[in-house]
Structures are given as structure tokens and as C-alpha cells.
Write a protein that holds these residues in place. Structure first.
Motif, mmCIF file in Angstrom:
data_model
loop_
_atom_site.group_PDB
_atom_site.id
_atom_site.type_symbol
_atom_site.label_atom_id
_atom_site.label_comp_id
_atom_site.label_asym_id
_atom_site.label_seq_id
_atom_site.Cartn_x
_atom_site.Cartn_y
_atom_site.Cartn_z
ATOM 1 N N ALA A 85 14.375 0.852 4.717
ATOM 2 C CA ALA A 85 13.214 -0.026 4.799
ATOM 3 C C ALA A 85 13.647 -1.406 5.287
ATOM 4 C CB ALA A 85 12.532 -0.128 3.445
ATOM 5 N N THR A 88 12.239 -4.658 1.098
ATOM 6 C CA THR A 88 12.017 -4.018 -0.200
ATOM 7 C C THR A 88 11.680 -5.076 -1.237
ATOM 8 O OG1 THR A 88 13.549 -2.232 0.323
ATOM 9 C CG2 THR A 88 13.046 -2.575 -1.988
ATOM 10 N N SER A 109 2.873 6.269 -2.833
ATOM 11 C CA SER A 109 2.321 5.115 -2.114
ATOM 12 C C SER A 109 1.450 4.296 -3.063
ATOM 13 C CB SER A 109 1.493 5.575 -0.914
ATOM 14 O OG SER A 109 2.303 6.252 0.023
ATOM 15 N N GLY A 396 2.976 -0.434 -0.413
ATOM 16 C CA GLY A 396 4.148 0.237 0.147
ATOM 17 C C GLY A 396 4.415 1.555 -0.543
ATOM 18 N N ASP A 419 9.270 -0.176 -1.127
ATOM 19 C CA ASP A 419 9.481 -0.431 0.302
ATOM 20 C C ASP A 419 8.152 -0.860 0.908
ATOM 21 O OD1 ASP A 419 12.085 0.373 0.045
ATOM 22 O OD2 ASP A 419 11.696 2.444 0.629
ATOM 23 N N ILE A 420 8.108 -2.062 1.501
ATOM 24 C CA ILE A 420 6.870 -2.586 2.080
ATOM 25 C C ILE A 420 6.670 -1.908 3.425
ATOM 26 C CG2 ILE A 420 5.655 -4.671 2.814
ATOM 27 C CD1 ILE A 420 7.411 -6.240 0.867
ATOM 28 N N ASP A 421 5.748 -0.958 3.497
ATOM 29 C CA ASP A 421 5.599 -0.155 4.712
ATOM 30 C C ASP A 421 5.106 -0.971 5.886
ATOM 31 O OD1 ASP A 421 3.088 -0.549 3.699
ATOM 32 O OD2 ASP A 421 2.638 1.571 3.360
ATOM 33 N N SER A 422 4.384 -2.073 5.645
ATOM 34 C CA SER A 422 3.908 -2.902 6.762
ATOM 35 C C SER A 422 5.056 -3.580 7.491
ATOM 36 C CB SER A 422 2.923 -3.948 6.236
ATOM 37 O OG SER A 422 3.561 -4.808 5.290
ATOM 38 N N TYR A 425 10.438 0.408 9.241
ATOM 39 C CA TYR A 425 11.692 1.034 8.815
ATOM 40 C C TYR A 425 12.697 1.020 9.970
ATOM 41 C CZ TYR A 425 8.920 2.778 4.914
ATOM 42 O OH TYR A 425 8.127 2.871 3.806
#
Length: 580
Positions: A85, A88, A109, A396, A419-422, A425
Motif C-alpha cells: 500500500a 497505511t 473494506s 480503505g 491501507d488507504i485504497d484512495s 498500491y
């Protein structure tokens, strides 16, 4: 082939022999014979040629081929790595809190504001101390309850036993007085039975040893008065066995050497007969003596049983035989005093315990009041604890959950990682420096194991591999879509495509100390048809993809190259084509 030659030779020899026997002198008849021989010989040679070719073909390596082609080939650089990621977020707490419940798990999520877990305010030092004090009070209370009711079971049992001992002593004394003048005859028989029991017991041991010796065929140390001639007969069997073994060994050696063994056979048979006779005599005598020993042992055991019963009956009635009346009177006095001492001691104990019980009851009442007061204090402190919800500050995917219910949190320690998906990765892939030279940042990349078909990757940058003196390069990729950190991805980067004159399957390219090469198929005609041979052609590999390679060298488009074989093939080997 050798069998056919032998048959031809045999046929010619037979004809020559017939010719000599019949003394054929007619030239015409002789020419006919020669003609027939030649016809047979030619037929046999034709069959030999046909079958030898078939056998030879079956022994050749069977190959699969493909024709070379020309066209466009796209070269690729492949690599794999672990998803990380880009950003984080670690959830931490300032103080010591007790984890109440957890609402998320790894891989889940979450959105901003979702509840991750709940905690209490944490147990204060004052509450912990109050609980410890309360537990100590309860333990003391339980101890007081255990000592509140005295138990005199042991003392009462001791008095009961002492009273029984006293009554038994009185009974023995009274019985001794009554039977003093009438038990002499019984005493004499008792003494006689003990002497007889000793004698029969000794005989029982010797008979048992004799039976064991007979059963094991080991007579050393056995009682000679019971085993008779068995040691001598057993020794005779052993000697007869040794004599037979020696005679049979000589006979077997003679037979093995191919000599005339009739005399040795007769000698071995005679010794076999002697061995069987010795065994028969020994077995019969052994059975007879053992049966006799078993019968005697049974009689002795029966007699021993009778004597033991008689002795036990006397002893049960005359336990104190030999003890004087004065000694019996003294025993009665001692047991009476012991009984009285136990009764007096129990009375004193009950008086002491009565006072202690009254004091203990007062202590129990006081301790119970202390416990109620301390419980109220603990309840008041515990009532101050509240449940707090810990929520996510960013959306996330949960990467780690480091707590369990009832855990005590530690300040500034990550409890949940998200993990901040925005933020996206990243995957780092190490490749050969030459391969990296053919790719550029910004290139689109194929995710080979993209099972959900919604993951995209772009080559962000190319940097040097800083580990040691490595000439490798590190390719850094940005990933988006349905992907989690810690997962493994396989990436394929197209490096551009070009037209090539000769393209062959990857499986057709080999390499040895002289370089890379392919094996082509060369055809040669023969009276029996075409024959095929493997021929080496040195090549240079210009480009490759997953299945094919573009090559240059002494090979043209349309040539057939070997892609597989049923066994190893080297240049110059004759091969056979795989049947369609």
C-alpha cells in the motif's frame, strides 16, 4: 538376421547332402537344384531386408516438428512481486484501555466513520487495588468458614478402635484362662503339622524343579532321584543328531561335487534311523517320567493344602498360644488406660474448640461486614467505566488486527492498520538490466493473474538496484482496482513488436557450449523409401515472447524444426516422424 542365415545355410547343406547320397550325375537335374536354391536364398534375403528395416524404424526416436514462419513478434519483460500500500493508517490510543469487542477483520473494506472496535475507559489503579483487597477479604472469609465447624471423626474413630482393642484383649485373657488345661494336644498336633509342612514344601520345590528340567530338556542341577535316565537319553539324542548332521553334510558335499554318493547316502540314512530311534526312546521315557512327576506333585500340593488348613484353623483359635496369663492381664490394663486417655483428650479438645468457635463466629461476622463495605467501593468504581467506539478516520482495507477482546491497549501501539485504497498500491519488480533497457516509464502492463479482470498496472519509474554491485534494475508499478497489500502479482510488459523473417517455437531452440541452435529434419531417399536425419543449424535469437522466438542464421522460413522427441536426439541421428 542370424536365424535367417542359419536357415539358408541349412537348406543348402541339405540339398548338397541329398545330391551326394543320390549321386546325381545328370547336369540338367543339377541345374534345377541350383536354381531352386537360388530362389530360396533370394526370397529369404528379401524378407530379411523388409523386416530389418521395420525393426530399425521402431528403434528410432519419434519426433514432432513444426515449420518455421515469418511475421510479427512482440517481445515482453516479465516479473512478479508483492503488493504494498502507498499509505497505511495505524489506529492507536493514548491510554490503557480494555478492548470490549472487535467489529472488523483482516481484508475487510471499511469506510470513513465505520466502527472498528470498542473499548472501556480502562481499569484505574484505584479500582485494581480495590478488587485485589476484595479478593483477599473473600479468601480470608472462606478460610474462616473452613475452621468454623470442628470435626471429631478422627478422635471418635480412635476411641472406637481403642475400645475394640480393649474388648479383644479381655476376650483373649478369658479364653486363655478357660483353655489353659485343654489345648496341649492341639498344640502338639499343630507343631507336628508345621514340621510336616516344611518337609512337603521342600519336596514340592524339588518336584517343580524336576518338571521344569523335563520341559526344558535342561537337566543340569535337576534332582536326580526324580529324572531317572532322562539326562543320558537326552545326551544320546544330541550325539545321534550330531552324527546325522555330519553324515548328511558329507553326502550333500559329495552330491554337490558330482561324485558317487551312494555309500554316503546309506550312512546318512542309517544315522537318520539311529536319530529317530533315540528320539523315540527319549520321548517315551520323558512322557512317562513327567506324568509320574505331575501326579506326585499333585499329591504333595494336596497334602500341603490340608496341612495349611489345619495350621490356620489352630492359629485362629489359639492366636495367643504361648503367651502367659500374666502378660494377657498386662495387655488388658494397657489397652484400658489407652482408651481412657483418648476419651479424656477428646473432652479437653471439645472444651477448647467451643471457645475457639465462639471467637471464630465473631471474626466471621466482622469479615462479612468488611466484604460488603469493600464490594460497595468496587461497584462504585466499576460503574464509572464506559464503552467507547473507535472509528476509522479514512476509508480503505484492513491490513492487520493486532488486538483481541479483553486485551489492555498500550499507548502509541498500532491496534488496527488500514491501507488507504484512495492512495493506491505499488509493486517493485527486480529485472535484468538489459531487459529493463527495452521498457519505458508510463507503459501499460498486463496483470497476468488478474482473475477478477479489474486490476490495472502502469510502470511508474525505473531505478537502480542498490543491493551490492547488482546490475539489475527495479521497476516500480502503480496498481489500481480490486487488490490487497501482501498479495502476489505476475506482470507482463510489452516491449514493442517487429517483423521477423524466421520465427520458431521456443521449445525448438537449444543451447550448448557452442551457442544456440535448432534441429532441422533432412530427408534422404533409399530403395525402401525416405529416411530422415536430425541436422544442427546454429542460430541467434533476436527476440522472444511467451511461446516463440525470432532467430537468424542458416535457416529459412518454411523449414521443419524438431520441437519434441521420444528420446534424446543429437545432430546426425536418424529419426522417424510422428504418425498423424
Amino acid at each position: 538376421m542370424n536365424e535367417i542365415n542359419e536357415k539358408v545355410k541349412a537348406t543348402i547343406d541339405a540339398l548338397n547332402k541329398a545330391d551326394e547320397e543320390n549321386t546325381v550325375k545328370d547336369p540338367k537335374k543339377r541345374r534345377d537344384i541350383v536354381k531352386n536354391v537360388l530362389i530360396v536364398f533370394l526370397a529369404l534375403m528379401l524378407g530379411l531386408t523388409f523386416f530389418s528395416n521395420t525393426i530399425m524404424n521402431k528403434s528410432l526416436a519419434q519426433i514432432s516438428t513444426e515449420s518455421t514462419s515469418s511475421g510479427r513478434l512482440t517481445e515482453r519483460v516479465r516479473g512478479s512481486g508483492i503488493v504494498e500500500a502507498n499509505q497505511t493508517y495505524d489506529v492507536t490510543l493514548d491510554g490503557n484501555r480494555t478492548v470490549d469487542s472487535i467489529m472488523v477483520r483482516k481484508g475487510q473494506s471499511v469506510a470513513e466513520g465505520d466502527v472498528l472496535f470498542t473499548v472501556g475507559t480502562g481499569e484505574s489503579a484505584e479500582l485494581a487495588e480495590a478488587k485485589t483487597t476484595l479478593d483477599a477479604m473473600k479468601l480470608d472469609y472462606q478460610k474462616l468458614l473452613l475452621t468454623a465447624v470442628p470435626d471429631y471423626a478422627a478422635e471418635n474413630q480412635a476411641i472406637k478402635n481403642a475400645r475394640e482393642d480393649y474388648n479383644n484383649a479381655v476376650a483373649k485373657r478369658d479364653a486363655a484362662v478357660a483353655a489353659e488345661k485343654t489345648n496341649q494336644a492341639a498344640l502338639d498336633k499343630y507343631n507336628s503339622d508345621k514340621i510336616s509342612l516344611e518337609s512337603y514344601t521342600e519336596k514340592q520345590v524339588r518336584l517343580t524343579d524336576a518338571v521344569s528340567a523335563v520341559d526344558s530338556d535342561m537337566y543340569s542341577g535337576a534332582p536326580v532321584e526324580y529324572i531317572g535316565s532322562l539326562p543320558t537319553l537326552c545326551s544320546a539324542v544330541s550325539q545321534a543328531q550330531s552324527a546325522y548332521d555330519s553324515a548328511y553334510a558329507l553326502y550333500s558335499q559329495s552330491v554337490s561335487d558330482g561324485g558317487n554318493a551312494s555309500a554316503l547316502k546309506a550312512d546318512a540314512d542309517a544315522k537318520q534311523y539311529a536319530l529317530d530311534s533315540a528320539r523315540s526312546v527319549y520321548s517315551g521315557e520323558k512322557t512317562a517320567i513327567r506324568n509320574s512327576l505331575v501326579n506326585q506333585l499333585g499329591e504333595v500340593n494336596s497334602r500341603i493344602g490340608e496341612l495349611n488348613a489345619s495350621i490356620a484353623a489352630y492359629e485362629s483359635k489359639n492366636t495367643d498360644s504361648g503367651i502367659s496369663l500374666a502378660e494377657l492381664n498386662n495387655d488388658v490394663t494397657e489397652k484400658q488406660r489407652a482408651l481412657e486417655s483418648l476419651i479424656i483428650a477428646l473432652d479437653e479438645t471439645k472444651k477448647t474448640d467451643s471457645v475457639a468457635a465462639q471467637i471464630n463466629n465473631l471474626d466471621i461476622e466482622a469479615k462479612n461486614a468488611e466484604i460488603e463495605k469493600q464490594q460497595s467501593k468496587v461497584d462504585a468504581l466499576a460503574a464509572k467505566c464506559e464503552i467507547t467506539e473507535i472509528t476509522a478516520k479514512f476509508g480503505g482495507v484492513v491490513n492487520a488486527v493486532n488486538i483481541r477482546p479483553d486485551d489492555i491497549t498500550v499507548p502509541d501501539t498500532p491496534l488496527v492498520s488500514i491501507d488507504i485504497d484512495s492512495a493506491g498500491y505499488t509493486v517493485n519488480v527486480t529485472v535484468d538490466g538489459n531487459a529493463a533497457a527495452s521498457v519505458e516509464a508510463g507503459a501499460s502492463v498486463e496483470v497476468v493473474n488478474n482473475w477478477s479482470d479489474n486490476v490495472t498496472a502502469v510502470l511508474r519509474e525505473i531505478r537502480s538496484d542498490t543491493s551490492g554491485n547488482s546490475k539489475n534494475r527495479v521497476l516500480v508499478f502503480d496498481l489500481t482496482g480490486d487488490v490487497d497489500s501482501g498479495t502476489y502479482v505476475d506482470l507482463s510488459i510489452p516491449c514493442g513488436s517487429s517483423n521477423y523473417d524466421v520465427i520458431v517455437p521456443k521449445s525448438a531452440v537449444y543451447e550448448d557450449s557452442k551457442g544456440k541452435f535448432v534441429l532441422t529434419v533432412k530427408s534422404k531417399s533409399s530403395p525402401l523409401g525416405n529416411r530422415y536425419f536430425a541436422e544442427r543449424v546454429n542460430v541467434s535469437v533476436l527476440a522472444s515472447d511467451e511461446t516463440s522466438s525470432a532467430v537468424s542464421g542458416g535457416i529459412e522460413s518454411g523449414a521443419y524444426v524438431i520441437t519434441a522427441a521420444s528420446k534424446p536426439v543429437v545432430p546426425g541421428d536418424q529419426v522417424r516422424m510422428k504418425d498423424d
